[in-house]
Design an enzyme around this catalytic site. Sequence first.
Site, PDB file in Angstrom:
ATOM      1  CG  ASP A 130      12.307 -21.849  98.523  1.00  0.00           C
ATOM      2  OD1 ASP A 130      11.713 -21.207  97.646  1.00  0.00           O
ATOM      3  OD2 ASP A 130      13.404 -21.505  99.005  1.00  0.00           O
TER       4      ASP A 130
ATOM      5  CE1 TYR B  29      11.207 -18.013 106.227  1.00  0.00           C
ATOM      6  CE2 TYR B  29      12.019 -15.879 106.933  1.00  0.00           C
ATOM      7  CZ  TYR B  29      11.296 -16.648 106.055  1.00  0.00           C
ATOM      8  OH  TYR B  29      10.652 -16.050 105.003  1.00  0.00           O
TER       9      TYR B  29
ATOM     10  CG  ASP C   3      17.866 -25.044  98.401  1.00  0.00           C
ATOM     11  OD1 ASP C   3      18.303 -25.884  97.582  1.00  0.00           O
ATOM     12  OD2 ASP C   3      16.836 -24.389  98.201  1.00  0.00           O
TER      13      ASP C   3
ATOM     14  NE  ARG D 115      16.391 -20.268  98.689  1.00  0.00           N
ATOM     15  CZ  ARG D 115      16.023 -20.113  97.426  1.00  0.00           C
ATOM     16  NH1 ARG D 115      16.534 -20.862  96.478  1.00  0.00           N
ATOM     17  NH2 ARG D 115      15.132 -19.183  97.100  1.00  0.00           N
TER      18      ARG D 115
END
Length: 286
Positions: A41, A69, A83, A175
């Site tokens: 993203d 992550y 988000d 997310r």
Amino acid sequence: MTTANGLVVVDKPGGITSHDVVSRVRRLADTRKVGHAGTLDPMATGVLVLGLGRATRLLGHLMLTDKAYDATIRLGSTTSTDDAEGEVVATASTADVTEEAVRDALAGFVGEIQQVPSAVSAIKVDGRRAYERVRAGEDVELAPRKVRVDEIVVRAVRGDDVDVSVRCSSGTYVRAIARDLGGRLGVGGHLVALRRTAVGPYELDVAHTLEELEDDLAVLPIGDAARRGFPSLDLDEEQTTDVRFGRRLTLDLEQDGPVALFAPDGEFLALYEQDGELARAVAVFV
């Protein structure tokens, strides 16, 4: 200019799309033949693996299913995109949420789980991306998907913010973990920071910023990429000739999944898989 055949591992900055990164590398490499494995993203940073030349065909076969992550989840508010880029649609007090409750709730996301992707994901719904339908004002409901979360490590709980490290399968939405954590705690939640630290065997230690690539386009040669991404096997001359024609080999690869085959001089030839007593070509690169 001869197009390089290999991988470029980028440390993507925030604020630009994965396609923007591809466009920059196309210019630097002077070729249109650039693809990427796994979109990030715009707000996210970190590892983005690109393929150049013949290596674009390698991207689809690379064992890039596992990702890692570092993320920050903010509790107490829900957004339209799950988000920080979306609008806040609900808020709640977090006064009664304890660190123990946060850790217990996150532990429940580890393992094989059914996850509803974010409505602003790139998943196609009747031929159009979900995020395109959302931006057009449509209500989008996506079906749950089975994903695998190998580990969630809580690194810190700082007021309403929870810093975590996540290892998971491809297709897992961090997310959505943020959204669902807030749901389990009854206060809402969304993602405020995301940095991908690994895609398959490629970690931040081999990633380059766009500024670094402007000075020196660091391309991992296709053979090195194949050895790094797959089990490998060196062939003799007769086998090499057969592989160049895509013939089946009387060979026990001793592996499930693709194996990278190399000529005696070290040239990367192909990916083969076991098929009964023979090995068959998955993709030939020569």
